[in-house]
Design a protein around this motif. Structure first.
Motif, PDB file in Angstrom:
ATOM      1  N   GLU A  19      59.057  95.739  47.565  1.00  0.00           N
ATOM      2  CA  GLU A  19      58.610  97.059  48.006  1.00  0.00           C
ATOM      3  C   GLU A  19      59.758  97.832  48.665  1.00  0.00           C
ATOM      4  O   GLU A  19      60.710  97.248  49.201  1.00  0.00           O
ATOM      5  N   ALA A  20      59.636  99.142  48.645  1.00  0.00           N
ATOM      6  CA  ALA A  20      60.668  99.988  49.255  1.00  0.00           C
ATOM      7  C   ALA A  20      60.784  99.741  50.757  1.00  0.00           C
ATOM      8  O   ALA A  20      61.855  99.930  51.344  1.00  0.00           O
ATOM      9  N   ASN A  21      59.673  99.315  51.389  1.00  0.00           N
ATOM     10  CA  ASN A  21      59.682  99.116  52.841  1.00  0.00           C
ATOM     11  C   ASN A  21      59.947  97.662  53.240  1.00  0.00           C
ATOM     12  O   ASN A  21      59.679  97.270  54.373  1.00  0.00           O
ATOM     13  N   ALA A  22      60.491  96.862  52.320  1.00  0.00           N
ATOM     14  CA  ALA A  22      60.678  95.435  52.591  1.00  0.00           C
ATOM     15  C   ALA A  22      62.061  95.095  53.140  1.00  0.00           C
ATOM     16  O   ALA A  22      62.333  93.933  53.447  1.00  0.00           O
ATOM     17  N   ALA A  23      62.925  96.079  53.294  1.00  0.00           N
ATOM     18  CA  ALA A  23      64.309  95.792  53.690  1.00  0.00           C
ATOM     19  C   ALA A  23      64.386  95.066  55.028  1.00  0.00           C
ATOM     20  O   ALA A  23      65.161  94.112  55.188  1.00  0.00           O
ATOM     21  N   ASP A  24      63.597  95.520  56.002  1.00  0.00           N
ATOM     22  CA  ASP A  24      63.658  94.884  57.324  1.00  0.00           C
ATOM     23  C   ASP A  24      63.155  93.447  57.272  1.00  0.00           C
ATOM     24  O   ASP A  24      63.679  92.576  57.974  1.00  0.00           O
ATOM     25  N   PHE A  25      62.134  93.190  56.460  1.00  0.00           N
ATOM     26  CA  PHE A  25      61.611  91.820  56.397  1.00  0.00           C
ATOM     27  C   PHE A  25      62.625  90.909  55.708  1.00  0.00           C
ATOM     28  O   PHE A  25      62.806  89.750  56.115  1.00  0.00           O
ATOM     29  N   ARG A  26      63.288  91.416  54.681  1.00  0.00           N
ATOM     30  CA  ARG A  26      64.356  90.624  54.057  1.00  0.00           C
ATOM     31  C   ARG A  26      65.474  90.360  55.067  1.00  0.00           C
ATOM     32  O   ARG A  26      66.033  89.256  55.127  1.00  0.00           O
ATOM     33  N   ALA A  27      65.788  91.365  55.873  1.00  0.00           N
ATOM     34  CA  ALA A  27      66.814  91.192  56.906  1.00  0.00           C
ATOM     35  C   ALA A  27      66.377  90.165  57.946  1.00  0.00           C
ATOM     36  O   ALA A  27      67.208  89.413  58.478  1.00  0.00           O
ATOM     37  N   GLY A  29      64.515  87.493  57.365  1.00  0.00           N
ATOM     38  CA  GLY A  29      64.780  86.180  56.801  1.00  0.00           C
ATOM     39  C   GLY A  29      66.248  85.814  56.895  1.00  0.00           C
ATOM     40  O   GLY A  29      66.614  84.680  57.265  1.00  0.00           O
ATOM     41  N   ALA A  30      67.134  86.753  56.583  1.00  0.00           N
ATOM     42  CA  ALA A  30      68.572  86.495  56.642  1.00  0.00           C
ATOM     43  C   ALA A  30      69.038  86.248  58.076  1.00  0.00           C
ATOM     44  O   ALA A  30      69.859  85.355  58.338  1.00  0.00           O
ATOM     45  N   LEU A  31      68.504  87.027  59.025  1.00  0.00           N
ATOM     46  CA  LEU A  31      68.898  86.876  60.424  1.00  0.00           C
ATOM     47  C   LEU A  31      68.438  85.526  60.976  1.00  0.00           C
ATOM     48  O   LEU A  31      69.172  84.865  61.723  1.00  0.00           O
ATOM     49  N   ALA A  50      60.887  84.997  51.698  1.00  0.00           N
ATOM     50  CA  ALA A  50      59.797  84.737  50.746  1.00  0.00           C
ATOM     51  C   ALA A  50      58.854  83.672  51.267  1.00  0.00           C
ATOM     52  O   ALA A  50      57.630  83.781  51.094  1.00  0.00           O
ATOM     53  N   GLN A  51      59.393  82.662  51.921  1.00  0.00           N
ATOM     54  CA  GLN A  51      58.545  81.604  52.466  1.00  0.00           C
ATOM     55  C   GLN A  51      57.706  82.093  53.642  1.00  0.00           C
ATOM     56  O   GLN A  51      56.578  81.649  53.849  1.00  0.00           O
ATOM     57  N   MET A  52      58.250  83.009  54.431  1.00  0.00           N
ATOM     58  CA  MET A  52      57.536  83.473  55.629  1.00  0.00           C
ATOM     59  C   MET A  52      56.489  84.539  55.336  1.00  0.00           C
ATOM     60  O   MET A  52      55.509  84.677  56.073  1.00  0.00           O
ATOM     61  N   LEU A  53      56.691  85.315  54.278  1.00  0.00           N
ATOM     62  CA  LEU A  53      55.837  86.479  54.048  1.00  0.00           C
ATOM     63  C   LEU A  53      54.343  86.149  53.962  1.00  0.00           C
ATOM     64  O   LEU A  53      53.530  86.853  54.591  1.00  0.00           O
TER      65      LEU A  53
END
Length: 359
Positions: A19-27, A29-31, A50-53
């Motif tokens: 989704e367009a609004n998924a950038a922060d959630f991907r960040a 996971g990376a953080l 992906a595992q946390m969502l």
């Protein structure tokens, strides 16, 4: 030189990571992985986005909230707060994620203040946090109230202590090399089965849990919140039934994860009395995580812990041969389970401090 003002906004939980609004959630996971790498050199301690969502999308059993700190357009830290949904739950669990490059500029205090305020607003009387620590001696070693284990002081533990949290417990993070010779596991399993005798038998499955096992699995999962050593940490007695097992199974398998369960049934009573879970994400070459392991209190002393651990590790070698290692956490005072781990080849690789503050 001027620095952009710090802003803190809620973490958006997207419908999908595309989704367009998924950038922060991907960040997020990376953080999460970056923090584990910086603090103990083990990035795969943390699940990916992906595992946390699925967990974040379903607040039936636990409500997860997140807050993102930015300076201008740059994310400089995050904090999450989790709330168990049982009616008598008292605690809010806080996870502070500020990378080393941004530590010491007030960001960690601003995020922790925001998380604590959320806990108070939602009527929780207990705040809990966990800190990660390398397996080494430091200038200052911290001892928990349980008296078991010790951890080197870090910038984060100093912050948590300065906020009035007490170190209640130390947990050991251990790893098992899945590439090692399996014969010692097989020997240990045979000896444990002989010691347990015919009143106990192995039951195993992959999630989702078969319908006929859901009630029994729910009962033994509920015991983890009451039977596992937790010092004086305020953990609510979790309420489990078949429907909650279905919800949990869906969350755990929703991101392509594989979960193997090995349980022991007490044959005379037809009840599950011990279990062990192993989980891996969609990348089968990554670290395997041991989730719950428990032997019901009234069935301890029959080597059931050895049975479920050894049987699941052997099964896992067949199911997921690409995974190199299993990671698990145990309370330092849980000597029976640590004795099993040490005997079959788990070695300590990091530690966690469990902190608590009553408000």
């Amino acid at each position: 030189m001027t620095t952009a003002a710090l802003t803190i906004t809620p973490l958006i939980v997207p419908a999908t990571l595309d989704e367009a609004n998924a950038a922060d959630f991907r960040a997020y996971g990376a953080l999460n992985r970056q923090i584990c790498d910086e603090q103990v050199g083990l990035p795969e301690l943390a699940p990916d986005a992906a595992q946390m969502l699925p967990d974040w999308q379903d607040d039936s059993d636990s409500l997860d909230l997140g807050f993102v700190a930015r300076e201008g357009d740059e994310i400089v830290g995050m904090v999450t707060v989790s709330f168990a949904q049982e009616s008598d739950a008292n605690a809010a669990e806080i996870d502070l994620l500020v990378p080393a490059a941004h530590w010491g500029r007030g960001i960690e205090e601003a995020l922790l203040d925001r998380a604590e305020a959320e806990g108070r607003t939602r009527g929780r009387s207990v705040l809990q946090m966990w800190t990660l620590h390398r397996p080494e001696e430091g200038e200052r070693m911290l001892m928990p109230r349980t008296g078991w284990g010790r951890i080197p002081a870090t910038a984060e533990s100093d912050l948590v202590a300065s906020y009035g949290y007490t170190l209640e417990q130390v947990e050991r993070n251990s790893e098992f090399d899945l590439r090692r010779d399996t014969e010692p596991l097989r020997d240990a399993l045979r000896a444990a089965l002989d010691a347990a005798g015919p009143d106990y038998r192995i039951v195993e499955w992959l999630l989702p849990t078969p319908p006929e096992l859901r009630d029994g699995y729910a009962a033994v999962l509920a015991r983890l919140s009451t039977d596992a050593p937790s010092g004086d940490m305020d953990f609510v007695a979790e309420v489990w039934d078949a429907d909650r097992v279905i919800r949990r199974d869906a969350r755990l398998t929703g991101a392509g994860q594989t979960v193997s369960v090995v349980a022991v049934e007490h044959v005379p009573s037809a009840t599950l009395v011990a279990y062990n879970e192993l989980l891996i994400g969609a990348d089968r070459s990554g670290t395997t995580h041991q989730f719950g392991t428990l032997v019901s209190k009234n069935h301890r002393g029959h080597r059931l812990g050895t049975i479920v651990k050894c049987a699941n590790l052997l099964r896992w070698r067949e199911l997921v041969p690409e995974s190199p290692v299993v990671s698990t956490y145990n309370a330092e005072e849980n000597r029976p389970m640590l004795d099993i781990n040490e005997a079959i080849g788990f070695v300590p690789v990091s530690y966690a401090g469990a902190w608590q503050k009553k408000i």
